[in-house]
Design a protein around this motif. Structure first.
Motif, mmCIF file in Angstrom:
data_model
loop_
_atom_site.group_PDB
_atom_site.id
_atom_site.type_symbol
_atom_site.label_atom_id
_atom_site.label_comp_id
_atom_site.label_asym_id
_atom_site.label_seq_id
_atom_site.Cartn_x
_atom_site.Cartn_y
_atom_site.Cartn_z
ATOM 1 N N TRP A 17 56.797 46.296 45.568
ATOM 2 C CA TRP A 17 55.914 46.758 45.417
ATOM 3 C C TRP A 17 55.954 45.869 43.647
ATOM 4 O O TRP A 17 55.317 45.582 43.223
ATOM 5 C CB TRP A 17 54.704 47.674 45.951
ATOM 6 N N CYS A 18 56.871 46.909 43.311
ATOM 7 C CA CYS A 18 56.820 46.930 41.763
ATOM 8 C C CYS A 18 57.597 45.672 42.098
ATOM 9 O O CYS A 18 56.978 45.229 40.479
ATOM 10 C CB CYS A 18 58.195 47.909 41.514
ATOM 11 N N PHE A 19 58.273 44.964 42.436
ATOM 12 C CA PHE A 19 58.755 43.252 41.862
ATOM 13 C C PHE A 19 57.049 42.298 42.221
ATOM 14 O O PHE A 19 57.557 41.383 40.894
ATOM 15 C CB PHE A 19 60.031 42.711 43.410
ATOM 16 N N LEU A 20 56.542 42.451 42.742
ATOM 17 C CA LEU A 20 54.643 41.771 43.273
ATOM 18 C C LEU A 20 54.416 41.953 42.283
ATOM 19 O O LEU A 20 53.986 41.616 41.289
ATOM 20 C CB LEU A 20 54.464 42.572 44.879
ATOM 21 N N LEU A 21 53.793 43.454 41.453
ATOM 22 C CA LEU A 21 53.765 43.426 39.975
ATOM 23 C C LEU A 21 54.453 42.815 39.145
ATOM 24 O O LEU A 21 53.475 42.424 38.282
ATOM 25 C CB LEU A 21 53.695 45.160 40.251
ATOM 26 N N TRP A 22 55.722 43.333 39.076
ATOM 27 C CA TRP A 22 56.465 42.832 37.862
ATOM 28 C C TRP A 22 56.264 40.904 37.701
ATOM 29 O O TRP A 22 55.425 41.055 36.561
ATOM 30 C CB TRP A 22 57.674 42.859 38.308
ATOM 31 N N PHE A 23 56.243 40.043 38.606
ATOM 32 C CA PHE A 23 55.889 39.281 37.855
ATOM 33 C C PHE A 23 54.034 38.242 38.475
ATOM 34 O O PHE A 23 54.515 37.205 38.823
ATOM 35 C CB PHE A 23 56.909 37.717 38.663
ATOM 36 N N SER A 24 53.659 39.011 39.025
ATOM 37 C CA SER A 24 52.396 38.518 39.100
ATOM 38 C C SER A 24 51.273 37.978 38.383
ATOM 39 O O SER A 24 50.470 36.729 38.738
ATOM 40 C CB SER A 24 50.888 39.466 39.739
ATOM 41 N N SER A 88 43.492 45.532 33.628
ATOM 42 C CA SER A 88 44.063 44.415 32.852
ATOM 43 C C SER A 88 42.781 43.615 34.234
ATOM 44 O O SER A 88 42.110 42.716 33.146
ATOM 45 C CB SER A 88 45.790 44.324 32.721
ATOM 46 N N ALA A 89 42.387 43.950 35.167
ATOM 47 C CA ALA A 89 41.588 43.348 35.845
ATOM 48 C C ALA A 89 39.878 43.336 35.280
ATOM 49 O O ALA A 89 39.400 41.850 35.199
ATOM 50 C CB ALA A 89 41.807 44.105 36.763
ATOM 51 N N PHE A 90 39.506 44.717 34.161
ATOM 52 C CA PHE A 90 39.139 44.030 33.325
ATOM 53 C C PHE A 90 38.211 43.686 32.330
ATOM 54 O O PHE A 90 37.469 43.643 31.299
ATOM 55 C CB PHE A 90 38.219 45.343 33.569
ATOM 56 N N VAL A 91 40.320 42.744 31.817
ATOM 57 C CA VAL A 91 40.082 42.399 30.034
ATOM 58 C C VAL A 91 40.067 41.434 30.364
ATOM 59 O O VAL A 91 39.829 40.658 30.959
ATOM 60 C CB VAL A 91 41.448 42.510 29.987
ATOM 61 N N GLU A 92 39.107 40.343 28.450
ATOM 62 C CA GLU A 92 38.505 39.130 28.898
ATOM 63 C C GLU A 92 39.296 39.325 27.382
ATOM 64 O O GLU A 92 39.338 38.010 26.974
ATOM 65 C CB GLU A 92 36.757 39.227 28.191
ATOM 66 N N ASP A 93 39.558 40.025 26.688
ATOM 67 C CA ASP A 93 39.541 39.336 25.128
ATOM 68 C C ASP A 93 41.945 39.234 25.789
ATOM 69 O O ASP A 93 42.366 39.811 26.277
ATOM 70 C CB ASP A 93 40.172 40.120 24.062
ATOM 71 N N ARG A 101 49.719 43.756 30.505
ATOM 72 C CA ARG A 101 51.013 42.922 31.311
ATOM 73 C C ARG A 101 52.252 42.980 31.242
ATOM 74 O O ARG A 101 52.396 43.057 31.907
ATOM 75 C CB ARG A 101 50.303 41.028 31.668
ATOM 76 N N VAL A 102 52.474 43.188 29.771
ATOM 77 C CA VAL A 102 53.748 43.609 29.409
ATOM 78 C C VAL A 102 54.162 44.952 29.981
ATOM 79 O O VAL A 102 55.294 45.061 30.257
ATOM 80 C CB VAL A 102 53.820 43.609 27.544
ATOM 81 N N ILE A 103 52.320 46.091 29.446
ATOM 82 C CA ILE A 103 53.079 46.663 30.574
ATOM 83 C C ILE A 103 53.192 47.664 32.037
ATOM 84 O O ILE A 103 54.187 47.490 31.958
ATOM 85 C CB ILE A 103 52.053 48.239 30.438
ATOM 86 N N VAL A 104 52.849 46.758 32.494
ATOM 87 C CA VAL A 104 52.710 46.575 34.277
ATOM 88 C C VAL A 104 54.057 45.650 34.628
ATOM 89 O O VAL A 104 54.614 45.860 35.466
ATOM 90 C CB VAL A 104 51.642 45.079 34.716
#
Length: 435
Positions: A17-24, A88-93, A101-104
């Motif tokens: 799951w971490c890998f899925l998050l990483w490259f999503s 991050s799903a709710f960010v528009e900027d 996404r760098v943090i994710v």
């Protein structure tokens, strides 16, 4: 779940799951590029950014897994990155989205935690296969992301980031609940005792550790670079060829590019257990075919297996450039499939060796080798993205980075007696009387 198979399953689930998050983010890079009007250079930076947190993050995570145990460390990673993914799903900027996404992408530091966890439960003779099963199955997350996320969510990356984050929270809680740090209290105590500054510097300055780190930069560092780069590469470098196949519009091209990119990721992941098995096999058969590399060490055949992998990876990179220069999409995908297998040989081969050389410092060694090596994932996409010809980057990396690494690997692995003690400063200077 209080046996080695159960702990292997927990570690593998967490890493998947971490890998899925990483490259999503990479799975939706064409959609993000279209929405925010990104240039090719900006696309390269976006691909590279997936790796920015890995070098330092993995070093810290490796130390923490020795000091506090893998379950606590893994849970913190899953829950922390999951929360940021949800936001991050709710960010528009775009600037804020990029930072979050760098943090994710810090989810990728979890690899070294799982390696340490598995090493604390399995014995030497089965280390290659066990670590290969963990890492290979977990790495499939990148391929699943590239292949399935665009099909499930289309261009709606916001919903994908939200759902991935929620599930990460659940898995993090489960890991904390069911994970056990080591097979015995003694193993956990030895690792915890070695989590000191002097032990850390000792490992970082050993030639074998540096060589294995560079080998992992050639394999896993390259794998994660390709995971982030390939969707954009095929969308840009083979746009006309993909259109001729009947894929029209940004969404369809993204799906096609993601499918081609997944070929590398799936093979690099699915063949990693086989690569670990091959390391075990070479060890049992005593195969040591290469000159100048140690032949009498108890684990010498594993060193030679890794050398074979490094040579194959270099050849595949040159072939990728040739396929691209001639505009041969089908050949490129075929080479990419073989390339993924060769990469798995390198990744599986490296961590079939690391826990055997640095038995008392598994987290520190894994953090250094698995962490610093990911700098390749930052550098390679930048070389790919800023090359005047989008196809030439592979050959540049192979000839000017990989060939010198192979030469250093040969030089550092020549010692027949305690190669893990050779480096900058003696063992006595750094560790005194410690083993």
């Amino acid at each position: 779940m209080n046996n080695k198979v159960g702990q292997l399953l927990i570690a593998t689930l967490g890493f998947f799951w971490c890998f899925l998050l990483w490259f999503s983010t990479a799975a939706f890079s064409p959609s993000i590029a279209l929405k925010f009007n990104l240039t090719t250079e900006q696309l390269g930076i976006l691909a590279s950014s997936a790796i920015w947190m890995a070098p330092i993050g993995r070093i810290v995570a490796g130390w923490a897994s020795d000091r506090f145990g893998a379950p606590k460390t893994f849970a913190v990673i899953l829950i922390g990155t999951g929360l940021v993914s949800i936001h991050s799903a709710f960010v528009e900027d775009y600037s804020i989205l990029f930072i979050e996404r760098v943090i994710v992408a810090a989810a990728g530091v979890s690899f070294v935690v799982g390696i340490q966890h598995v090493a604390q439960w399995f014995e030497e003779y089965e280390m290659g296969t066990a670590e290969g099963l963990y890492a290979g199955t977990g790495n499939v997350g990148a391929g699943v992301g590239a292949l399935m996320l665009p099909r499930i969510y289309g261009t709606n990356y916001s919903d994908a980031f939200l759902h991935l984050g929620i599930i990460a929270l659940i898995i993090g809680g489960f890991y904390l609940w069911k994970g056990i740090p080591a097979k015995t209290l003694q193993r956990a105590a030895v690792a915890r005792k070695s989590a000191t500054f002097r032990d850390t510097v000792f490992v970082w300055t050993r030639w074998t550790a540096i060589a294995l780190m560079l080998a992992y930069a050639m394999s896993f560092g390259l794998e994660i670079a390709m995971n982030a780069w390939l969707p954009g590469y095929y969308a840009e470098g083979f746009k006309e060829a993909i259109s001729k196949l009947g894929f029209a519009g940004a969404e369809q091209i993204q799906i096609a590019a993601g499918t081609f990119a997944a070929v590398q990721s799936f093979n690099a992941s699915l063949f990693r257990p086989f690569a670990g098995y091959m390391s075990d096999l070479w060890q049992r058969k005593g195969w040591t075919p290469f000159p100048y590399i140690a032949k009498n060490l108890s684990y010498a055949p594993r060193i030679h297996w890794l050398m074979m992998a490094l040579l194959l990876i270099t050849v595949m990179m040159v072939l990728l450039t040739l396929a691209g220069l001639f505009g041969l999409l089908h050949l490129s995908v075929v080479v990419l499939a073989v390339f993924g297998i060769c990469v798995s040989f390198g990744t599986g081969g490296t961590f079939a060796i690391v826990p055997l050389i640095f038995k008392n410092r598994p987290g520190i060694a894994t953090g250094f080798i698995g962490g610093v090596s990911t700098v390749g994932g930052i550098v390679y996409p930048l070389i790919f993205g800023f090359s005047k010809n989008i196809h030439m980057g592979y050959a540049y990396v192979a000839l000017f980075i990989f060939v010198p690494i192979i030469l250093f690997y040969i030089w550092s692995m020549r010692y027949e007696i305690h190669p893990e003690e050779h480096g900058l400063g003696s063992k006595e200077y750094w560790l005194g009387g410690k083993a």
